[in-house]
Design a protein around this motif. Structure first.
Motif, PDB file in Angstrom:
ATOM      1  N   THR A  91       0.983  -1.208  -0.010  1.00  0.00           N
ATOM      2  CA  THR A  91       0.054  -0.120   0.130  1.00  0.00           C
ATOM      3  C   THR A  91       0.790   1.219  -0.034  1.00  0.00           C
ATOM      4  N   GLY A  92       0.387   2.297  -0.677  1.00  0.00           N
ATOM      5  CA  GLY A  92       1.100   3.478  -0.794  1.00  0.00           C
ATOM      6  C   GLY A  92       0.548   4.537  -1.435  1.00  0.00           C
ATOM      7  N   VAL A  93       0.974   5.767  -1.559  1.00  0.00           N
ATOM      8  CA  VAL A  93       0.487   6.936  -2.358  1.00  0.00           C
ATOM      9  C   VAL A  93       1.181   7.102  -3.454  1.00  0.00           C
ATOM     10  N   ASP A  95       2.993   9.444  -5.931  1.00  0.00           N
ATOM     11  CA  ASP A  95       3.785  10.525  -5.569  1.00  0.00           C
ATOM     12  C   ASP A  95       4.006  11.627  -6.677  1.00  0.00           C
ATOM     13  N   LEU A 109       5.073   5.280  -6.828  1.00  0.00           N
ATOM     14  CA  LEU A 109       4.431   5.309  -5.695  1.00  0.00           C
ATOM     15  C   LEU A 109       5.355   5.294  -4.239  1.00  0.00           C
ATOM     16  N   GLU A 112       4.099   2.577   1.620  1.00  0.00           N
ATOM     17  CA  GLU A 112       3.702   2.674   3.337  1.00  0.00           C
ATOM     18  C   GLU A 112       3.838   1.401   3.868  1.00  0.00           C
ATOM     19  N   ASP A 141      -3.521   9.561  -4.796  1.00  0.00           N
ATOM     20  CA  ASP A 141      -4.322   8.096  -4.647  1.00  0.00           C
ATOM     21  C   ASP A 141      -3.511   7.243  -3.570  1.00  0.00           C
ATOM     22  N   ARG A 142      -4.344   6.757  -2.484  1.00  0.00           N
ATOM     23  CA  ARG A 142      -3.807   5.811  -1.791  1.00  0.00           C
ATOM     24  C   ARG A 142      -4.180   4.193  -2.393  1.00  0.00           C
ATOM     25  N   GLN A 186      -8.183   1.307  -5.410  1.00  0.00           N
ATOM     26  CA  GLN A 186      -7.943   2.554  -4.767  1.00  0.00           C
ATOM     27  C   GLN A 186      -8.653   2.496  -3.266  1.00  0.00           C
ATOM     28  N   ASN A 188      -7.999   5.241  -0.850  1.00  0.00           N
ATOM     29  CA  ASN A 188      -8.871   6.410  -0.652  1.00  0.00           C
ATOM     30  C   ASN A 188      -8.188   7.472  -1.471  1.00  0.00           C
ATOM     31  N   LYS A 189      -8.553   8.654  -1.671  1.00  0.00           N
ATOM     32  CA  LYS A 189      -8.193   9.858  -2.595  1.00  0.00           C
ATOM     33  C   LYS A 189      -7.378  10.962  -1.785  1.00  0.00           C
ATOM     34  N   ALA A 191      -4.368  11.902  -0.773  1.00  0.00           N
ATOM     35  CA  ALA A 191      -3.542  11.557   0.618  1.00  0.00           C
ATOM     36  C   ALA A 191      -2.214  12.591   0.194  1.00  0.00           C
TER      37      ALA A 191
END
Lengths: 496, 109
Positions: A91-93, A95, A109, A112, A141-142, A186, A188-189, A191
């Protein structure tokens, strides 16, 4: 004018280069830097001792910064997956602004959490994700991903090595996912950083206007000139730009940032904003522009230099181009010391140094009376700048791209001022497209014509026989010898 | 050589001290960091717990808008929580097709 930042920066860069080639323990370099710093505090009143010690601190600090960037924390994803993994959960955001190509989308990405072998761990570091799927993603986007991680392949071309290129961006792993393999969800958004999200939303609006109103060919060129998106450019055009030595016009650089700064200042002046808020607003808008174009080294360099130039008004100080350039180098290298080994960084800084150092000398060759004629003055200026950049960058271009472009001086004399016009009109068109959409087609038609002429000029120049030569592989030592010779010739000319 | 005034020297010393201290701290943190294990909350990581997910988390999922997220929360409150994921089909707006798309995104403890 004295130039302390220049000497400090040069020594800092030397420290980074030395630390890259020498196998020295971090604490040894750190201790040397600490002792020099301690003695410089003791000898603060003695000129020579203080100066030497402070330069030594800069040198060792460069080494410390590089050594530090080589050490990854235990939780770093590259240490958890050293070479290749079986299927992992990640999982990650996101970048950066995802890049869409024909069949795939790629993004960076910020990892996390990682799930390997049935257990989840907190992690950090970046992963390049390449998905061959039709999904749409955006910055912040996470995501939850399931796929295989592997180290990037080390294929090289000239002086370019793909694995090192990614390593210099702190990316050690790639996650590639086919159409029917892996999982992406996805979570969440939003982040990410709000300022970066805002910058990218402006970029998307501008791109939407350009793509909607222009032909794909012109939109590709304008997207590259204004937004730094080069994925829509044709291979043929890229090839011509490379051969003519004018590829810098499509890489967002000081040239583009300068034009954007000029347009912003002009608009703010027209709407009668007083000087201080105008300068502050321009610096803020340039920072947003820097982010939306991807914050590459040349753009950061140009933005820092523009900010230094504009803020000089507040400090009531005379601005020196070498000092502002040094500040830009220090900022970029302090954040990421690996940038010093990047082609874009080297070309960007060397071109500015060459122009600042050589252009006035070339200009002084021409008789003073010619400078009194406006057209001749303009011609001499463009020739001086173009040839200064050519002389300064020739060995690097020969080394990295194995090409010697004779036509580059003439091509740049024509194309640089011309593309300045296109950048200005393109930027105005994109702004008009957002603010007054019905007026956009008029601006679009004008841009279409200007882009077509740009392409015709390039095609014409590329067709001239002997415009460029392909070169064999050249050792980097030759480039050093060239610069040594150039400096000694110019210094001798200056003395005589 | 550098021609610095006393104030400029103090500023440079201050900046270099901060830089050196900062790099030392980063080095210490990097070398002394440990891997932190996270308890696996569900068998299929990446899924949301239907009984704990808030409205924002639900809306973050593809295919769920504000109204549907609200209905899921209302159903959860009125039925004292979900017992199975397939209870989602009882919610107005979640048809068989949509359920097939959503079922892998949730779990129920």
């Amino acid at each position: 004018m004295k130039k302390p930042p220049v000497l400090i920066t040069v020594l800092f860069c030397c420290g980074i280069i030395a630390a890259n080639f020498l196998r020295i323990n971090f604490w040894a370099v750190y201790l040397a830097a600490f002792l020099c710093l301690l003695f410089s505090i003791i000898f603060i009143r003695q000129n020579t001792a203080f100066n030497i010690l402070i330069l030594c601190v800069s040198f060792f600090l460069g080494g410390v910064v590089l050594k530090n960037s080589q050490i990854l924390p235990a939780c770093h994803i590259a240490r958890l997956v050293p070479y290749r993994s079986d299927s992992v959960f990640l999982t990650g955001v996101i970048d950066n602004d995802p890049v869409y190509r024909d069949k795939n989308v790629s993004f960076i990405l910020k990892a996390e959490k990682i799930g390997i072998g049935g257990s989840w761990r907190k992690t950090c570091g970046k992963v390049l994700v390449r998905l061959f799927k039709k999904d749409t993603f955006s910055y912040g986007d996470r995501l939850f991903l399931k796929g295989k991680l592997y180290r990037p392949f080390s294929f090289s071309k000239g002086g370019f090595d793909y694995r090192n290129y990614l390593k210099h961006q702190n990316i050690y792993l790639v996650l590639s996912m086919g159409k029917d393999s892996g999982t992406v969800k996805q979570l969440n958004k939003n982040a990410g950083n709000p300022l970066i999200s805002f910058s990218f939303s402006i970029k998307h609006r501008l791109r939407e206007v350009i793509v909607k109103n222009l032909s794909p060919f012109s939109a590709g060129i304008l997207n590259a000139l204004i937004l730094g998106d080069r994925q829509d450019l044709s291979r043929y055009l890229l090839d011509i730009l490379m051969k003519l030595g004018t590829i810098h016009i499509i890489a967002i650089s000081g040239f583009n940032v300068g034009i954007v700064a000029f347009i912003i200042l002009l608009i703010l002046k027209i709407i009668k904003i007083s000087r201080k808020p105008r300068y502050i607003l321009t610096i803020l808008l340039l920072i947003i522009y820097c982010i939306l174009t991807g914050a590459s080294a040349p753009v950061v360099r140009a933005t820092v230099m523009a900010a230094v130039f504009l803020s000089a008004y507040f400090f009531k100080r005379e601005v020196d181009i070498y000092n502002s350039l040094s500040v830009a180098v220090l900022i970029i290298l302090a954040v990421n010391p690996w940038q010093i080994f990047e082609i874009s960084f080297q070309l960007s800084f060397l071109s500015v140094v060459s122009i600042a150092w050589l252009a006035p000398k070339i200009k002084s060759i021409f008789p003073e009376r010619l400078n009194k004629i406006p057209l001749m003055r303009w011609l001499i200026l463009t020739f001086s700048v173009s040839s200064a950049a050519w002389i300064g960058l020739m060995p690097l271009i020969a080394y990295y791209f194995r090409m010697f472009t004779l036509i580059a001086i003439l091509a740049n004399m024509i194309i640089v001022p011309y593309s300045a016009i296109i950048t200005a009109t393109g930027f105005s068109f994109a702004l008009v497209g957002i603010l007054i959409p019905p007026a956009a087609p008029i601006f679009a038609a004008a841009n279409e014509l200007l882009v077509l002429i740009l392409f015709k000029i390039h095609s014409f120049l590329a067709a001239i026989p002997g415009a460029y030569f392909k070169l064999p592989e050249i050792p980097f030592l030759y480039a050093w010898l060239y610069y040594g010779l150039l400096i000694s010739i110019i210094s001798r000319t200056k003395n005589s | 050589m550098l021609g610095l005034t006393r104030q400029e020297r103090q500023v440079i010393l201050f900046l270099l001290t901060i830089a050196l201290l900062g790099t030392g701290v980063i080095f210490f943190l990097n070398t002394h960091s440990r891997i932190k294990f996270i308890p696996c909350l569900d068998e299929n990581p990446g899924r949301l717990d239907l009984n704990r997910a808030d409205k924002a988390a639900l809306m973050g999922l593809r295919g769920i808008g504000e109204k549907l997220a609200q209905r899921i929360i209302e159903y959860r409150q009125s039925h004292a929580g979900f017992r199975r994921v397939d209870e989602l089909t009882c919610i107005n707006g979640i048809t068989g097709y949509r359920y097939e798309k959503l079922k892998d995104l949730f779990f129920v403890e």
